[in-house]
Design an enzyme around this catalytic site. Structure first.
Site, PDB file in Angstrom:
ATOM      1  N   PHE A 279     -13.988   2.990   4.106  1.00 21.35           N
ATOM      2  CA  PHE A 279     -12.867   2.288   3.460  1.00 21.35           C
ATOM      3  C   PHE A 279     -12.431   3.077   2.244  1.00 21.35           C
ATOM      4  O   PHE A 279     -13.223   3.672   1.514  1.00 21.35           O
ATOM      5  CB  PHE A 279     -13.378   1.051   3.076  1.00 21.35           C
ATOM      6  CG  PHE A 279     -12.338  -0.164   2.520  1.00 21.35           C
ATOM      7  CD1 PHE A 279     -11.618  -0.733   3.736  1.00 21.35           C
ATOM      8  CD2 PHE A 279     -11.901  -0.201   1.292  1.00 21.35           C
ATOM      9  CE1 PHE A 279     -10.864  -1.537   3.195  1.00 21.35           C
ATOM     10  CE2 PHE A 279     -11.229  -0.870   0.935  1.00 21.35           C
ATOM     11  CZ  PHE A 279     -10.371  -1.993   1.990  1.00 21.35           C
TER      12      PHE A 279
ATOM     13  N   ASP B  28      -5.902  -0.507  -1.955  1.00 12.11           N
ATOM     14  CA  ASP B  28      -6.579  -1.454  -2.810  1.00 12.11           C
ATOM     15  C   ASP B  28      -7.916  -1.801  -2.166  1.00 12.11           C
ATOM     16  O   ASP B  28      -7.842  -1.977  -0.809  1.00 12.11           O
ATOM     17  CB  ASP B  28      -5.735  -2.627  -3.249  1.00 12.11           C
ATOM     18  CG  ASP B  28      -5.631  -3.742  -2.166  1.00 12.11           C
ATOM     19  OD1 ASP B  28      -5.359  -3.323  -1.073  1.00 12.11           O
ATOM     20  OD2 ASP B  28      -6.089  -4.842  -2.130  1.00 12.11           O
TER      21      ASP B  28
ATOM     22  N   ARG C 276      -5.496   0.568  -7.016  1.00 14.95           N
ATOM     23  CA  ARG C 276      -4.147   1.054  -6.333  1.00 14.95           C
ATOM     24  C   ARG C 276      -3.738   2.301  -7.322  1.00 14.95           C
ATOM     25  O   ARG C 276      -2.844   3.541  -6.895  1.00 14.95           O
ATOM     26  CB  ARG C 276      -2.970   0.134  -6.144  1.00 14.95           C
ATOM     27  CG  ARG C 276      -3.361  -1.196  -5.153  1.00 14.95           C
ATOM     28  CD  ARG C 276      -2.114  -1.567  -4.931  1.00 14.95           C
ATOM     29  NE  ARG C 276      -2.163  -3.053  -4.262  1.00 14.95           N
ATOM     30  CZ  ARG C 276      -2.254  -3.128  -3.092  1.00 14.95           C
ATOM     31  NH1 ARG C 276      -2.304  -2.234  -2.161  1.00 14.95           N
ATOM     32  NH2 ARG C 276      -2.350  -4.466  -2.473  1.00 14.95           N
TER      33      ARG C 276
ATOM     34  N   ASP D 242       0.925   3.265   4.272  1.00 11.55           N
ATOM     35  CA  ASP D 242      -0.342   4.098   3.602  1.00 11.55           C
ATOM     36  C   ASP D 242      -1.439   4.593   4.694  1.00 11.55           C
ATOM     37  O   ASP D 242      -1.847   5.883   4.763  1.00 11.55           O
ATOM     38  CB  ASP D 242      -1.180   3.173   2.560  1.00 11.55           C
ATOM     39  CG  ASP D 242      -1.509   1.687   3.065  1.00 11.55           C
ATOM     40  OD1 ASP D 242      -1.051   1.540   4.209  1.00 11.55           O
ATOM     41  OD2 ASP D 242      -1.893   0.935   2.581  1.00 11.55           O
TER      42      ASP D 242
ATOM     43  N   GLY E 260       0.792  -1.102  -0.040  1.00 13.18           N
ATOM     44  CA  GLY E 260       0.010   0.108   0.058  1.00 13.18           C
ATOM     45  C   GLY E 260       0.727   1.286   0.098  1.00 13.18           C
ATOM     46  O   GLY E 260       0.320   2.383  -0.445  1.00 13.18           O
TER      47      GLY E 260
ATOM     48  N   LYS F 191      -6.991   6.774  10.187  1.00 14.65           N
ATOM     49  CA  LYS F 191      -8.537   6.493  10.269  1.00 14.65           C
ATOM     50  C   LYS F 191      -9.134   6.941  11.724  1.00 14.65           C
ATOM     51  O   LYS F 191      -8.401   6.135  12.832  1.00 14.65           O
ATOM     52  CB  LYS F 191      -8.917   5.445   9.948  1.00 14.65           C
ATOM     53  CG  LYS F 191      -9.742   5.077   8.820  1.00 14.65           C
ATOM     54  CD  LYS F 191     -10.394   3.803   8.508  1.00 14.65           C
ATOM     55  CE  LYS F 191      -9.963   3.438   7.168  1.00 14.65           C
ATOM     56  NZ  LYS F 191     -10.703   2.024   6.778  1.00 14.65           N
TER      57      LYS F 191
ATOM     58  N   ASP G  18      -4.840   2.310  10.696  1.00 16.87           N
ATOM     59  CA  ASP G  18      -6.225   1.631  10.961  1.00 16.87           C
ATOM     60  C   ASP G  18      -6.393   1.377  12.209  1.00 16.87           C
ATOM     61  O   ASP G  18      -6.399   1.919  13.449  1.00 16.87           O
ATOM     62  CB  ASP G  18      -6.545   0.838   9.964  1.00 16.87           C
ATOM     63  CG  ASP G  18      -8.158   0.448   9.847  1.00 16.87           C
ATOM     64  OD1 ASP G  18      -8.912   1.274  10.558  1.00 16.87           O
ATOM     65  OD2 ASP G  18      -8.584  -0.623   9.526  1.00 16.87           O
TER      66      ASP G  18
HETATM   67  P1  IMP Z   1      -4.016  -1.835  10.832  1.00 18.67           P
HETATM   68  O1  IMP Z   1      -3.085  -2.963  11.009  1.00 18.67           O
HETATM   69  O2  IMP Z   1      -5.286  -2.154  11.145  1.00 18.67           O
HETATM   70  O3  IMP Z   1      -3.508  -0.478  11.131  1.00 18.67           O
HETATM   71  O4  IMP Z   1      -4.311  -1.967   9.201  1.00 18.67           O
HETATM   72  C1  IMP Z   1      -3.390  -1.294   8.239  1.00 18.67           C
HETATM   73  C2  IMP Z   1      -3.385  -2.091   6.691  1.00 18.67           C
HETATM   74  O5  IMP Z   1      -4.796  -2.197   6.515  1.00 18.67           O
HETATM   75  C3  IMP Z   1      -3.032  -0.768   5.681  1.00 18.67           C
HETATM   76  O6  IMP Z   1      -1.509  -1.000   5.808  1.00 18.67           O
HETATM   77  C4  IMP Z   1      -3.731  -1.249   4.464  1.00 18.67           C
HETATM   78  O7  IMP Z   1      -3.101  -2.228   3.879  1.00 18.67           O
HETATM   79  C5  IMP Z   1      -5.236  -2.142   5.227  1.00 18.67           C
HETATM   80  N1  IMP Z   1      -6.275  -1.204   5.380  1.00 18.67           N
HETATM   81  C6  IMP Z   1      -6.886  -0.304   6.313  1.00 18.67           C
HETATM   82  N2  IMP Z   1      -7.852   0.243   6.015  1.00 18.67           N
HETATM   83  C7  IMP Z   1      -7.833   0.269   4.763  1.00 18.67           C
HETATM   84  C8  IMP Z   1      -8.567   1.014   3.963  1.00 18.67           C
HETATM   85  O8  IMP Z   1      -9.657   2.049   4.027  1.00 18.67           O
HETATM   86  N3  IMP Z   1      -8.369   0.931   2.482  1.00 18.67           N
HETATM   87  C9  IMP Z   1      -7.376   0.005   2.066  1.00 18.67           C
HETATM   88  N4  IMP Z   1      -6.672  -0.639   2.763  1.00 18.67           N
HETATM   89  C10 IMP Z   1      -6.776  -0.513   4.026  1.00 18.67           C
HETATM   90 MG    MG Z   2      -0.694  -2.032   4.076  1.00 21.20          MG
END
Ligand code: IMP
Ligand code: MG
Length: 182
Positions: free
Chosen positions: A144, A151, A157, A92, A38, A123, A95
């Site tokens: 999202f 993606d 992407r 990227d 990402g 987010k 979350d």
């Molecule tokens: P985390 O571990 O929950 O912080 O997730 C991070 C990863 O989840 C990011 O590097 C993205 O690859 C994916 N991700 C989280 N939210 C989104 C979104 O809204 N769109 C696309 N990918 C996301």
């Molecule tokens: Mg990622």
């Protein structure tokens, strides 16, 4: 699909964050590590805005499971040696935060001189871990998003802008067709 951040807004945000990074390191050599997949667009844009001597590397983080996000797997085979280097990990989106936290915990064991983090987006209301990201270009609502490297099912992407997908379009959550979320 609705545009959340236009090309111009993205450029302005990335320029602002890059100048904050530039100022923070004040010309000291930096190793920047992008989280695949990402971060590739953000990585490409950011490195061209930084002025210190720069090494560029990547690390892969993927989580997978049948229905929802599974255990995080980290592949650091492509990562350059970070021992004794100032390192900036760039992703990227922040979350839940599990990805960056686990990556940072793992990379700390490799003895970098310093380790900071940067993301294009955070987010709101999703964070599940105690972790502070050092550089953030945008805070966005809990939707999202796709484009600018991000993606859905391995698509979108390449969009030059950032768009939101409607909740009904993203169920079951953000897993690739092969069950791998990257
Ligand atoms: P985390 O571990 O929950 O912080 O997730 C991070 C990863 O989840 C990011 O590097 C993205 O690859 C994916 N991700 C989280 N939210 C989104 C979104 O809204 N769109 C696309 N990918 C996301
Ligand atoms: Mg990622």
């Amino acid at each position: 699909m609705k545009i959340l951040l236009s090309e111009e807004e993205l450029r302005a945000g990335v320029e602002k964050m890059s100048s904050q990074i530039d100022q923070a390191y004040a010309g000291k050599p930096l190793t920047i590590i992008g989280v695949l997949t990402g971060s590739v667009v953000l990585l490409a844009d950011t490195i061209r805005l930084l002025s210190m001597p720069l090494r560029v590397g990547v690390v892969q983080a993927a989580s997978y499971d049948g229905a929802c996000r599974g255990e995080l797997r980290i592949n650091s085979d492509l990562m350059p040696d970070i021992s004794g280097h100032d390192v900036l990990l760039i992703d990227d989106i922040f979350d839940t935060g599990h990805t960056l936290k686990k990556l940072v915990d793992q990379m700390k064991s490799l003895s970098p001189t310093s380790l900071r983090t940067a993301v294009l987006m955070r987010k709101s209301g999703r964070q599940e871990v105690e972790f502070d990201v050092d550089f953030i270009a945008f805070d966005i609502p809990d939707e999202f998003v796709v484009g600018y490297g991000l993606d859905f099912n391995d698509e979108y992407r390449n969009l030059p802008y950032l768009a939101t997908l409607a909740p009904e379009d993203v169920a079951p959550r953000d897993l690739g067709s092969d069950g791998i979320q990257q």
